[in-house]
Design a protein around this motif. Structure first.
Motif, PDB file in Angstrom:
ATOM      1  N   UNK A  35      10.355  -0.041  -3.753  1.00 11.08           N
ATOM      2  CA  UNK A  35      10.207   1.203  -4.396  1.00 11.08           C
ATOM      3  C   UNK A  35       9.078   0.033  -5.977  1.00 11.08           C
ATOM      4  N   UNK A  36       8.957   0.869  -6.578  1.00 14.43           N
ATOM      5  CA  UNK A  36       7.664   0.672  -7.387  1.00 14.43           C
ATOM      6  C   UNK A  36       7.776   1.504  -8.613  1.00 14.43           C
ATOM      7  N   UNK A  37       7.430   1.264 -10.089  1.00 14.95           N
ATOM      8  CA  UNK A  37       7.945   1.720 -11.408  1.00 14.95           C
ATOM      9  C   UNK A  37       6.886   0.621 -12.891  1.00 14.95           C
ATOM     10  N   UNK A  38       7.135   1.445 -13.360  1.00 16.11           N
ATOM     11  CA  UNK A  38       7.124   0.448 -14.823  1.00 16.11           C
ATOM     12  C   UNK A  38       7.577   0.203 -15.554  1.00 16.11           C
ATOM     13  N   UNK A  47      -1.669   3.061  -8.170  1.00 17.66           N
ATOM     14  CA  UNK A  47      -2.332   3.219  -6.468  1.00 17.66           C
ATOM     15  C   UNK A  47      -2.170   1.784  -5.863  1.00 17.66           C
ATOM     16  N   UNK A  48      -2.191   0.750  -6.494  1.00 16.39           N
ATOM     17  CA  UNK A  48      -2.325  -0.810  -5.827  1.00 16.39           C
ATOM     18  C   UNK A  48      -0.892  -1.208  -5.818  1.00 16.39           C
ATOM     19  N   UNK A  49       0.014  -0.760  -6.504  1.00 18.22           N
ATOM     20  CA  UNK A  49       1.457  -1.399  -6.656  1.00 18.22           C
ATOM     21  C   UNK A  49       1.749  -0.602  -5.056  1.00 18.22           C
ATOM     22  N   UNK A  50       1.623   1.324  -4.680  1.00 14.37           N
ATOM     23  CA  UNK A  50       2.155   2.052  -4.163  1.00 14.37           C
ATOM     24  C   UNK A  50       1.195   1.223  -2.541  1.00 14.37           C
ATOM     25  N   UNK A  51       0.337   0.888  -2.992  1.00 12.11           N
ATOM     26  CA  UNK A  51      -0.741  -0.112  -1.268  1.00 12.11           C
ATOM     27  C   UNK A  51       0.127  -1.160  -0.705  1.00 12.11           C
ATOM     28  N   UNK A  52       0.954  -2.176  -2.343  1.00 10.18           N
ATOM     29  CA  UNK A  52       1.564  -3.261  -1.808  1.00 10.18           C
ATOM     30  C   UNK A  52       3.029  -3.080  -1.185  1.00 10.18           C
ATOM     31  N   UNK A  70       2.836  -2.195   2.521  1.00 10.73           N
ATOM     32  CA  UNK A  70       3.175  -3.055   3.330  1.00 10.73           C
ATOM     33  C   UNK A  70       4.368  -3.766   3.125  1.00 10.73           C
ATOM     34  N   UNK A  71       5.505  -3.995   2.177  1.00 12.11           N
ATOM     35  CA  UNK A  71       6.528  -4.149   1.774  1.00 12.11           C
ATOM     36  C   UNK A  71       6.927  -3.635   3.015  1.00 12.11           C
ATOM     37  N   UNK A  72       7.409  -2.279   2.860  1.00  9.82           N
ATOM     38  CA  UNK A  72       7.926  -1.271   3.918  1.00  9.82           C
ATOM     39  C   UNK A  72       7.985  -1.485   5.446  1.00  9.82           C
ATOM     40  N   UNK A  73       6.602  -2.153   5.527  1.00 14.09           N
ATOM     41  CA  UNK A  73       7.240  -2.904   7.054  1.00 14.09           C
ATOM     42  C   UNK A  73       7.301  -3.698   7.329  1.00 14.09           C
ATOM     43  N   UNK A 107      15.176  -9.131   6.020  1.00 14.91           N
ATOM     44  CA  UNK A 107      14.232 -11.178   6.030  1.00 14.91           C
ATOM     45  C   UNK A 107      12.718 -11.077   4.960  1.00 14.91           C
ATOM     46  N   UNK A 108      12.287 -10.249   5.717  1.00 13.96           N
ATOM     47  CA  UNK A 108      10.622 -10.624   5.631  1.00 13.96           C
ATOM     48  C   UNK A 108      10.806 -10.038   4.440  1.00 13.96           C
ATOM     49  N   UNK A 109      11.286  -9.127   3.824  1.00 15.47           N
ATOM     50  CA  UNK A 109      10.894  -8.057   2.700  1.00 15.47           C
ATOM     51  C   UNK A 109      11.176  -9.371   0.964  1.00 15.47           C
ATOM     52  N   UNK A 110      12.426  -9.538   1.892  1.00 11.40           N
ATOM     53  CA  UNK A 110      12.630 -11.449   0.427  1.00 11.40           C
ATOM     54  C   UNK A 110      11.636 -12.357   0.330  1.00 11.40           C
ATOM     55  N   UNK A 111      11.652 -12.748   1.926  1.00 12.22           N
ATOM     56  CA  UNK A 111       9.752 -13.571   1.739  1.00 12.22           C
ATOM     57  C   UNK A 111       8.467 -13.453   1.337  1.00 12.22           C
ATOM     58  N   UNK A 112       8.032 -12.165   0.913  1.00 11.65           N
ATOM     59  CA  UNK A 112       7.358 -11.244   0.696  1.00 11.65           C
ATOM     60  C   UNK A 112       6.822 -11.696  -0.801  1.00 11.65           C
TER      61      UNK A 112
END
Length: 85
Positions: free
Chosen positions: A21-24, A63-68, A71-74, A78-83
């Motif tokens: 997720x994204x947040x402030x 917007x920039x955070x949601x773009x990242x 990508x991460x949700x794809x 294990x790959x998410x941690x490596x991101x």
């Protein structure tokens, strides 16, 4: 002024699920996901309590955070941690 946006990765209590997720405000958002405050995502109702596994700040806008986040949700767990490495 809004704080910078943060991309975060949560891990379920049993270590089998992740959530992105994204947040402030990561602490507030974690409390929401864990049911301590209203507003948590439906996907995190199971797997409580969640812990913050990784986070990355510095996104200038939502917007920039949601773009990242997209990508991460794809990626798988294990790959998410490596991101974040």
């Amino acid at each position: 002024m809004i704080s910078e946006w943060v991309l975060y990765l949560l891990l379920s209590y049993d270590g089998k699920r992740t959530y992105v997720g994204v947040t402030t405000d990561v602490e507030r958002r974690l409390a929401q996901h864990n049911g301590g405050r209203p507003g948590g995502a439906k996907a995190t109702r199971g797997g409580r309590p969640w812990t913050v596994l990784r986070s990355r700040g510095g996104f200038p806008d939502r917007s920039t955070a949601q773009s990242a986040e997209a990508r991460l949700k794809q990626l798988n767990g294990d790959q998410r941690v490596g991101f974040f490495d």
